[in-house]
Motif scaffolding. Structure first.
Motif, PDB file in Angstrom:
ATOM      1  N   LYS A   1     111.830 -38.194  27.420  1.00  0.00           N
ATOM      2  CA  LYS A   1     113.072 -37.766  26.770  1.00  0.00           C
ATOM      3  C   LYS A   1     114.211 -38.746  27.050  1.00  0.00           C
ATOM      4  O   LYS A   1     114.368 -39.236  28.158  1.00  0.00           O
ATOM      5  N   GLY A   2     114.976 -39.031  26.011  1.00  0.00           N
ATOM      6  CA  GLY A   2     116.134 -39.894  26.160  1.00  0.00           C
ATOM      7  C   GLY A   2     115.804 -41.351  26.424  1.00  0.00           C
ATOM      8  O   GLY A   2     116.644 -42.122  26.860  1.00  0.00           O
ATOM      9  N   GLY A   3     114.548 -41.751  26.187  1.00  0.00           N
ATOM     10  CA  GLY A   3     114.171 -43.141  26.364  1.00  0.00           C
ATOM     11  C   GLY A   3     113.812 -43.521  27.783  1.00  0.00           C
ATOM     12  O   GLY A   3     113.596 -44.687  28.075  1.00  0.00           O
ATOM     13  N   VAL A   4     113.762 -42.536  28.705  1.00  0.00           N
ATOM     14  CA  VAL A   4     113.341 -42.818  30.068  1.00  0.00           C
ATOM     15  C   VAL A   4     111.910 -43.335  30.004  1.00  0.00           C
ATOM     16  O   VAL A   4     111.050 -42.715  29.390  1.00  0.00           O
ATOM     17  N   SER A   5     111.627 -44.502  30.616  1.00  0.00           N
ATOM     18  CA  SER A   5     110.283 -45.055  30.484  1.00  0.00           C
ATOM     19  C   SER A   5     109.836 -45.780  31.738  1.00  0.00           C
ATOM     20  O   SER A   5     110.641 -46.121  32.603  1.00  0.00           O
ATOM     21  N   THR A   6     108.544 -46.010  31.810  1.00  0.00           N
ATOM     22  CA  THR A   6     107.928 -46.828  32.854  1.00  0.00           C
ATOM     23  C   THR A   6     106.845 -47.671  32.184  1.00  0.00           C
ATOM     24  O   THR A   6     106.236 -47.248  31.205  1.00  0.00           O
ATOM     25  N   THR A   7     106.656 -48.873  32.687  1.00  0.00           N
ATOM     26  CA  THR A   7     105.715 -49.817  32.079  1.00  0.00           C
ATOM     27  C   THR A   7     104.750 -50.357  33.133  1.00  0.00           C
ATOM     28  O   THR A   7     105.141 -50.577  34.273  1.00  0.00           O
ATOM     29  N   PHE A   8     103.494 -50.549  32.742  1.00  0.00           N
ATOM     30  CA  PHE A   8     102.519 -51.205  33.607  1.00  0.00           C
ATOM     31  C   PHE A   8     101.560 -52.000  32.744  1.00  0.00           C
ATOM     32  O   PHE A   8     101.525 -51.838  31.524  1.00  0.00           O
ATOM     33  N   ASP A   9     100.790 -52.880  33.379  1.00  0.00           N
ATOM     34  CA  ASP A   9      99.804 -53.696  32.669  1.00  0.00           C
ATOM     35  C   ASP A   9      98.482 -52.954  32.565  1.00  0.00           C
ATOM     36  O   ASP A   9      98.021 -52.340  33.524  1.00  0.00           O
ATOM     37  N   PHE A  10      97.871 -53.021  31.399  1.00  0.00           N
ATOM     38  CA  PHE A  10      96.542 -52.472  31.157  1.00  0.00           C
ATOM     39  C   PHE A  10      95.703 -53.599  30.581  1.00  0.00           C
ATOM     40  O   PHE A  10      96.143 -54.303  29.674  1.00  0.00           O
ATOM     41  N   GLU A  11      94.491 -53.782  31.102  1.00  0.00           N
ATOM     42  CA  GLU A  11      93.644 -54.876  30.622  1.00  0.00           C
ATOM     43  C   GLU A  11      92.481 -54.363  29.793  1.00  0.00           C
ATOM     44  O   GLU A  11      91.707 -53.527  30.248  1.00  0.00           O
ATOM     45  N   TYR A  12      92.386 -54.889  28.574  1.00  0.00           N
ATOM     46  CA  TYR A  12      91.244 -54.609  27.709  1.00  0.00           C
ATOM     47  C   TYR A  12      90.166 -55.657  27.967  1.00  0.00           C
ATOM     48  O   TYR A  12      90.464 -56.835  28.132  1.00  0.00           O
ATOM     49  N   TYR A  13      88.900 -55.229  28.016  1.00  0.00           N
ATOM     50  CA  TYR A  13      87.791 -56.159  28.154  1.00  0.00           C
ATOM     51  C   TYR A  13      86.741 -55.842  27.096  1.00  0.00           C
ATOM     52  O   TYR A  13      86.675 -54.740  26.572  1.00  0.00           O
TER      53      TYR A  13
END
Length: 115
Positions: free
Chosen positions: A76-88
């Motif tokens: 809500k309200g643009g609260v965000s968290t980011t992490f790296d995810f690797e596709y193989y």
């Protein structure tokens, strides 16, 4: 934030669990979205709790190529968290030697029979 697993196949369909501690203001389940490299994942369950952390389970979308992408969990309200995810690229069977073998003494298995 914590997340598990950190990788999956380019075919998609990997179930990822994300726990993020945002304090108050994260919003409800309906306020959350998750993207992998800009493509929307499918949220299969979510518990929004500002005091103990929001727990979101999401299924990854397919990816055109292998590599690391940004996974973004937005509340809500643009609260965000980011992490790296690797596709193989998932492994595949290229060849079986010998090409035929007896199984249980009565059934023959052959490399042409395998997907």
């Amino acid at each position: 934030p914590t997340f598990s697993p950190v990788d999956g196949t380019t075919a998609g369909g990997t179930s990822v669990t994300i726990t993020a501690f945002w304090g108050s203001g994260a919003g409800s389940v309906t306020d959350m979205s998750v993207t992998f490299g800009g493509k929307a994942g499918t949220v299969t369950s979510a518990i929004a709790n500002g005091d103990t952390g929001s727990i979101v389970t999401v299924t990854t979308p397919a990816a055109a190529v292998k590599g690391v992408v940004a996974c973004v969990l937005t509340g809500k309200g643009g609260v965000s968290t980011t992490f790296d995810f690797e596709y193989y690229t998932p492994p595949s069977i290229a060849n079986i030697q010998p090409p035929t073998a007896k199984v249980d003494g009565s059934v023959a298995a052959c490399s042409e029979c395998l997907d």
